[in-house]
Design a protein around this motif. Structure first.
Motif, PDB file in Angstrom:
ATOM      1  N   SER A 138      15.364   5.821  -8.335  1.00 17.78           N
ATOM      2  CA  SER A 138      16.136   4.362  -6.988  1.00 17.78           C
ATOM      3  C   SER A 138      13.993   4.527  -6.613  1.00 17.78           C
ATOM      4  O   SER A 138      13.595   3.764  -5.890  1.00 17.78           O
ATOM      5  CB  SER A 138      16.087   5.022  -5.723  1.00 17.78           C
ATOM      6  OG  SER A 138      17.981   5.267  -6.478  1.00 17.78           O
ATOM      7  N   GLY A 139      13.524   5.537  -6.709  1.00 21.22           N
ATOM      8  CA  GLY A 139      11.866   5.504  -6.119  1.00 21.22           C
ATOM      9  C   GLY A 139      11.180   3.959  -6.437  1.00 21.22           C
ATOM     10  O   GLY A 139      10.475   3.508  -6.578  1.00 21.22           O
ATOM     11  N   ILE A 140      11.293   4.550  -8.032  1.00 13.53           N
ATOM     12  CA  ILE A 140      10.127   4.065  -9.162  1.00 13.53           C
ATOM     13  C   ILE A 140      10.996   2.460  -8.993  1.00 13.53           C
ATOM     14  O   ILE A 140       9.779   1.566  -8.719  1.00 13.53           O
ATOM     15  CB  ILE A 140      10.864   5.046 -10.641  1.00 13.53           C
ATOM     16  CG1 ILE A 140       9.969   5.940 -10.621  1.00 13.53           C
ATOM     17  CG2 ILE A 140       9.990   3.567 -11.568  1.00 13.53           C
ATOM     18  CD1 ILE A 140      10.468   6.559 -12.109  1.00 13.53           C
ATOM     19  N   VAL A 141      12.282   1.785  -9.136  1.00 15.66           N
ATOM     20  CA  VAL A 141      12.441   0.887  -9.165  1.00 15.66           C
ATOM     21  C   VAL A 141      12.562   0.348  -7.815  1.00 15.66           C
ATOM     22  O   VAL A 141      11.882  -0.916  -7.701  1.00 15.66           O
ATOM     23  CB  VAL A 141      14.876   0.353  -9.191  1.00 15.66           C
ATOM     24  CG1 VAL A 141      14.524  -0.973  -9.081  1.00 15.66           C
ATOM     25  CG2 VAL A 141      14.709   1.266 -10.190  1.00 15.66           C
ATOM     26  N   SER A 142      12.283   0.862  -6.518  1.00 15.99           N
ATOM     27  CA  SER A 142      12.007   0.270  -5.750  1.00 15.99           C
ATOM     28  C   SER A 142      10.463  -0.217  -5.775  1.00 15.99           C
ATOM     29  O   SER A 142      10.163  -1.404  -4.273  1.00 15.99           O
ATOM     30  CB  SER A 142      12.210   1.336  -3.695  1.00 15.99           C
ATOM     31  OG  SER A 142      14.023   2.179  -4.035  1.00 15.99           O
ATOM     32  N   ASP A 143      10.268   1.060  -5.969  1.00 15.94           N
ATOM     33  CA  ASP A 143       8.442   0.587  -5.881  1.00 15.94           C
ATOM     34  C   ASP A 143       8.430  -1.206  -6.567  1.00 15.94           C
ATOM     35  O   ASP A 143       7.118  -1.889  -6.177  1.00 15.94           O
ATOM     36  CB  ASP A 143       7.641   1.354  -6.398  1.00 15.94           C
ATOM     37  CG  ASP A 143       7.601   2.730  -5.611  1.00 15.94           C
ATOM     38  OD1 ASP A 143       7.797   2.240  -4.169  1.00 15.94           O
ATOM     39  OD2 ASP A 143       6.745   3.666  -5.871  1.00 15.94           O
ATOM     40  N   LYS A 144       8.554  -0.760  -8.155  1.00 12.92           N
ATOM     41  CA  LYS A 144       8.264  -1.719  -8.585  1.00 12.92           C
ATOM     42  C   LYS A 144       8.980  -3.617  -8.365  1.00 12.92           C
ATOM     43  O   LYS A 144       8.493  -4.868  -9.240  1.00 12.92           O
ATOM     44  CB  LYS A 144       9.337  -2.080 -10.125  1.00 12.92           C
ATOM     45  CG  LYS A 144       8.570  -1.058 -11.121  1.00 12.92           C
ATOM     46  CD  LYS A 144       9.415  -0.495 -12.422  1.00 12.92           C
ATOM     47  CE  LYS A 144       8.807   0.425 -13.218  1.00 12.92           C
ATOM     48  NZ  LYS A 144       8.984   0.905 -14.787  1.00 12.92           N
ATOM     49  N   THR A 145       9.786  -3.633  -7.370  1.00 17.02           N
ATOM     50  CA  THR A 145      10.343  -4.303  -6.971  1.00 17.02           C
ATOM     51  C   THR A 145      10.001  -4.364  -5.343  1.00 17.02           C
ATOM     52  O   THR A 145      11.017  -5.705  -4.714  1.00 17.02           O
ATOM     53  CB  THR A 145      11.938  -4.413  -7.016  1.00 17.02           C
ATOM     54  OG1 THR A 145      12.487  -3.532  -6.578  1.00 17.02           O
ATOM     55  CG2 THR A 145      12.765  -4.643  -8.725  1.00 17.02           C
ATOM     56  N   ALA A 146       9.033  -3.881  -5.067  1.00 17.18           N
ATOM     57  CA  ALA A 146       9.114  -4.507  -3.538  1.00 17.18           C
ATOM     58  C   ALA A 146       8.637  -6.065  -2.773  1.00 17.18           C
ATOM     59  O   ALA A 146       7.253  -6.029  -4.014  1.00 17.18           O
ATOM     60  CB  ALA A 146       8.540  -3.408  -2.629  1.00 17.18           C
ATOM     61  N   ILE A 147       8.565  -6.107  -1.729  1.00 14.94           N
ATOM     62  CA  ILE A 147       7.789  -7.324  -1.760  1.00 14.94           C
ATOM     63  C   ILE A 147       7.204  -6.956   0.209  1.00 14.94           C
ATOM     64  O   ILE A 147       6.821  -7.567   0.594  1.00 14.94           O
ATOM     65  CB  ILE A 147       8.544  -8.282  -1.024  1.00 14.94           C
ATOM     66  CG1 ILE A 147       9.831  -8.361  -0.321  1.00 14.94           C
ATOM     67  CG2 ILE A 147       9.875  -9.141  -2.550  1.00 14.94           C
ATOM     68  CD1 ILE A 147      10.842  -9.612  -0.095  1.00 14.94           C
ATOM     69  N   GLN A 148       7.674  -6.000   0.348  1.00 12.96           N
ATOM     70  CA  GLN A 148       6.508  -5.254   1.802  1.00 12.96           C
ATOM     71  C   GLN A 148       7.423  -4.064   1.861  1.00 12.96           C
ATOM     72  O   GLN A 148       8.226  -3.449   1.771  1.00 12.96           O
ATOM     73  CB  GLN A 148       7.823  -5.670   3.024  1.00 12.96           C
ATOM     74  CG  GLN A 148       6.789  -5.535   3.999  1.00 12.96           C
ATOM     75  CD  GLN A 148       7.423  -5.994   5.433  1.00 12.96           C
ATOM     76  OE1 GLN A 148       7.829  -5.291   5.832  1.00 12.96           O
ATOM     77  NE2 GLN A 148       7.755  -7.321   6.069  1.00 12.96           N
ATOM     78  N   PHE A 149       6.050  -3.189   2.549  1.00 15.84           N
ATOM     79  CA  PHE A 149       6.170  -1.760   2.783  1.00 15.84           C
ATOM     80  C   PHE A 149       5.894  -1.015   3.930  1.00 15.84           C
ATOM     81  O   PHE A 149       5.108  -1.823   4.227  1.00 15.84           O
ATOM     82  CB  PHE A 149       5.218  -0.914   1.566  1.00 15.84           C
ATOM     83  CG  PHE A 149       5.859   1.440   1.797  1.00 15.84           C
ATOM     84  CD1 PHE A 149       6.323   0.960   1.327  1.00 15.84           C
ATOM     85  CD2 PHE A 149       4.521   1.197   2.752  1.00 15.84           C
ATOM     86  CE1 PHE A 149       6.519   3.056   1.373  1.00 15.84           C
ATOM     87  CE2 PHE A 149       5.158   2.625   2.892  1.00 15.84           C
ATOM     88  CZ  PHE A 149       5.333   3.032   2.418  1.00 15.84           C
ATOM     89  N   ARG A 150       7.028  -0.314   4.901  1.00 14.30           N
ATOM     90  CA  ARG A 150       6.949   0.010   6.225  1.00 14.30           C
ATOM     91  C   ARG A 150       6.495   1.100   6.013  1.00 14.30           C
ATOM     92  O   ARG A 150       7.680   2.039   5.707  1.00 14.30           O
ATOM     93  CB  ARG A 150       7.132  -0.839   7.205  1.00 14.30           C
ATOM     94  CG  ARG A 150       6.619  -2.415   7.227  1.00 14.30           C
ATOM     95  CD  ARG A 150       7.257  -3.202   8.487  1.00 14.30           C
ATOM     96  NE  ARG A 150       6.957  -2.644   9.941  1.00 14.30           N
ATOM     97  CZ  ARG A 150       7.866  -2.785  10.809  1.00 14.30           C
ATOM     98  NH1 ARG A 150       9.156  -3.630  10.735  1.00 14.30           N
ATOM     99  NH2 ARG A 150       7.435  -2.695  12.052  1.00 14.30           N
ATOM    100  N   MET A 151       6.228   1.552   7.466  1.00 12.25           N
ATOM    101  CA  MET A 151       6.264   3.430   7.222  1.00 12.25           C
ATOM    102  C   MET A 151       6.440   3.491   8.723  1.00 12.25           C
ATOM    103  O   MET A 151       5.900   2.898   9.746  1.00 12.25           O
ATOM    104  CB  MET A 151       4.923   4.261   7.141  1.00 12.25           C
ATOM    105  CG  MET A 151       4.918   5.865   7.537  1.00 12.25           C
ATOM    106  SD  MET A 151       5.892   6.637   5.504  1.00 12.25           S
ATOM    107  CE  MET A 151       4.896   6.888   4.834  1.00 12.25           C
ATOM    108  N   LEU A 152       7.526   3.919   9.352  1.00  6.31           N
ATOM    109  CA  LEU A 152       8.540   3.951  10.324  1.00  6.31           C
ATOM    110  C   LEU A 152       8.072   5.059  11.102  1.00  6.31           C
ATOM    111  O   LEU A 152       7.773   5.736  10.253  1.00  6.31           O
ATOM    112  CB  LEU A 152       9.788   3.564  10.334  1.00  6.31           C
ATOM    113  CG  LEU A 152      10.211   1.843   9.600  1.00  6.31           C
ATOM    114  CD1 LEU A 152      11.539   2.080   9.168  1.00  6.31           C
ATOM    115  CD2 LEU A 152       9.863   1.093   9.087  1.00  6.31           C
TER     116      LEU A 152
END
Length: 622
Positions: free
Chosen positions: A68-82
């Protein structure tokens, strides 16, 4: 047509995909059966991964060797640390995802996984012999034999979609429901129930006026989910936006209440308390004249937009009229209306901590079938079910995470011990050891365990060990290195922190709440150490947390150790609680139903008091 499989996974959502990947990567001959190979790991609801507590779960999945983490990184369009303004126990990573690429990347990663086969068809039943699973039956009447089966059916079991007064069978928009499995399970002695969830309208982003909304850009220095270096942090990002409903919007929505399946009795099941529909929000919080709406793009190139916060099952004409009264949505065009869906689930008190069912050996449940909501909660259960199904076939002990070891451990223990009558969602407040269970140290906590059971590969373990060694050495540097009065006081004075009168260890100065990483790297000795050892941001941040929160971390470890002693006090499998007359009636009935494995688990059952635990300990000779 089919060989005998070690593990058969039914359903290819987030839970099923992680289950199949885990089992196959552990060497089990695995089959993933789904109604649609085009919709593997489909983001049925919002196009995002992570968030409060959920981000910690994704990091844990990655630390264990999940995808899940790898797929999320490869397909992310925005990242935020809440929650970055709070302590590190509350920091929670979240990515906005490209929905289409997310599903595509999941499928490609699964197709590249050895030992994994695929088959597209509806599963209409399970095969049980002598209280043991032996396989599945498809809608074509094909029987596929397997040594273990993982059910991850999501919202498809007898799924029923509601839009106003209209209702029709379906697992999600455009896909049919699954029939037959619930009936087989009930015949086998399982108790089933119904739950509800919902989704908002999808709209055309070209029809929105973003100038009337509040922009929500990604982090200036974005991070990523996976601990591995397979992907790099985002360089460019897409913004999300925020707007609000109004009293006028609420008045329009109320016009459709008499046709709402939630209010006219058509929907009798409970929906997620912490993610209510818009009509539920304005009904429950009548004193509020507006609610937030988050406008989320569905990908890099598509114009489709997800209206987070406007989940609804009201008639489509009311949805359209109300949304056009929201600021920025005056000319909105719909791609499709929102809807609610009811589906079967099985109270999770019928499971062991391995997610194997108590009634049928070799049968595992994961995801929404257990009464949870959320991609992350489902994925983590799928991972654990896949791991344990594989270990079962190999004749090995199950892999069970404790509450002080992972949010995944908290999630599963809550489900098995307390059950749930409404869709369960993870929060940081559910974890009593959240200072230990941070998103930054999931690899320290879990990768060695995963390597031991054969899932995490050696390169992942070596990377974790290097990070751990570097951060530990950096912490020791702070403990051993002194700072002079001349070096420290200008920084302390600027931060309105009391001055030092003689040289002191950096560790002590750095531990002050007013001092942060930006302050400490101003010291020449620190700059030189970082440059000499080529430390990256991940290692520096890890060391900062260990220094600043060492007292809290140590205290929480001690508390966990005390309570873990009760984990060592096992309760015999068929223990006769009726013979203990001094137990309260409620405690006796609850423990007979749940069959706790340890005294610690018994103490967490709702209705079991501390005095009941004391009575149990006495009767067990403790």
């Amino acid at each position: 047509m089919f060989d005998l499989y070690d593990v058969i996974v039914v359903g290819a959502g987030h839970a099923g995909s992680e289950a199949a990947a885990a089992a196959a990567n552990m060497g089990s001959k695995t089959l993933l059966v789904t109604m649609s190979l085009q919709n593997i790991a489909q983001m049925s609801c919002n196009p995002a991964m992570g968030g409060i507590a959920k981000g910690q779960i994704v990091r844990e999945i990655d630390a264990l060797g999940g995808y899940s983490g790898i797929v999320s990184d490869k397909t992310a369009i925005q990242f935020r640390m809440l929650n970055k303004s709070k302590g590190p126990a509350m920091w929670s990573p979240r990515v906005q995802s490209d929905r289409m690429r997310f599903a595509e990347e999941w499928r490609l990663m699964l197709e590249r996984t050895p030992n994994l086969d695929f088959y597209q068809e509806m599963v209409s039943g399970i095969l049980i012999e002598d209280n043991k699973i032996v396989g599945i039956r498809t809608s074509l009447g094909i029987e596929i034999k397997g040594k273990s089966v993982v059910l991850t059916n999501g919202t498809f079991l007898n799924g029923l979609i509601h839009i106003g007064e209209k209702q029709f069978g379906g697992g999600r928009a455009g896909e049919s429901a699954a029939y037959g499995i619930t009936e087989d399970l009930v015949r086998a002695g399982f108790t089933s129930g119904r739950m509800k969830t919902g989704t908002p309208p999808r709209v055309d982003g070209r029809s929105l006026d973003y100038s009337k909304m509040i922009e929500q850009p990604g982090d200036v220095n974005p991070d990523k989910f996976s601990y591995m270096d397979i992907t790099q942090p985002l360089v460019t990002q897409r913004s999300c936006y925020m707007t609000y409903t109004s009293q006028a919007v609420h008045d329009i929505l109320k016009e459709g209440f008499d046709r709402s399946p939630m209010f006219n009795g058509r929907i009798k099941s409970l929906g997620p308390r912490y993610c209510p529909s818009i009509e539920d929000k304005i009904n429950r919080f009548a004193d509020k004249d507006r609610h937030q709406l988050f406008v989320e793009p569905e990908g890099w190139d598509t114009v489709e937009v997800y209206v987070n916060g406007f989940s609804t099952s009201l008639p489509e004409d009311i949805q359209f009229k109300a949304l056009r009264s929201v600021e920025g949505f005056e000319n909105v065009k719909f791609f499709r209306p929102g809807y609610a869906i009811e589906y079967d689930y099985f109270p999770p008190t019928q499971l062991k901590h391995s997610l194997e069912t108590k009634l049928v050996e070799g049968l595992y449940f994961a995801g929404q079938i257990n009464g949870t909501t959320g991609y992350e909660e489902a994925a983590s259960q799928g991972l654990m079910a896949g791991i344990n199904a594989s270990l079962k076939v190999q004749g090995k002990d199950p892999f069970i995470l404790k509450r002080n070891e992972a949010y995944i451990g908290v999630l599963i223990d809550d489900l098995i011990t307390k059950g749930t009558e409404e869709p369960y969602r993870m929060f940081t407040s559910r974890a009593e050891y959240r200072t230990l269970l941070r998103q930054d140290n999931a690899d320290f906590r879990l990768t060695p365990m995963s390597y031991e059971i054969g899932l995490a590969k050696e390169d992942r373990l070596r990377r974790m060990e290097k990070k751990r060694d570097q951060s530990d050495a950096f912490v020791n540097f702070f403990k051993e290195t002194s700072v002079t009065v001349a070096e420290a006081n200008p920084i302390l004075e600027a931060k309105e922190s009391s001055l030092i009168t003689q040289p002191d260890k950096m560790f002590k100065v750095f531990s002050r709440p007013q001092i942060n990483l930006e302050d400490i790297v101003k010291f020449e000795k620190v700059k030189e150490y970082i440059a000499e050892h080529n430390l990256d941001r991940e290692v520096i941040e890890q060391a900062e947390i260990q220094v600043k929160y060492s007292g809290y971390i140590e205290k929480e470890k001690n508390n966990a150790d005390k309570l873990n002693r009760l984990e060592d006090v096992k309760i015999p499998e068929n223990y006769d609680y009726d013979k203990i007359k001094s137990l309260s009636y409620e405690a006796r009935e609850k423990m007979k139903k749940i069959r706790p494995v340890t005294i610690s688990q018994a103490s967490r059952i709702s209705g079991v008091s501390p005095s009941d635990v004391s009575v149990l300990l006495i009767h067990m000779g403790r």
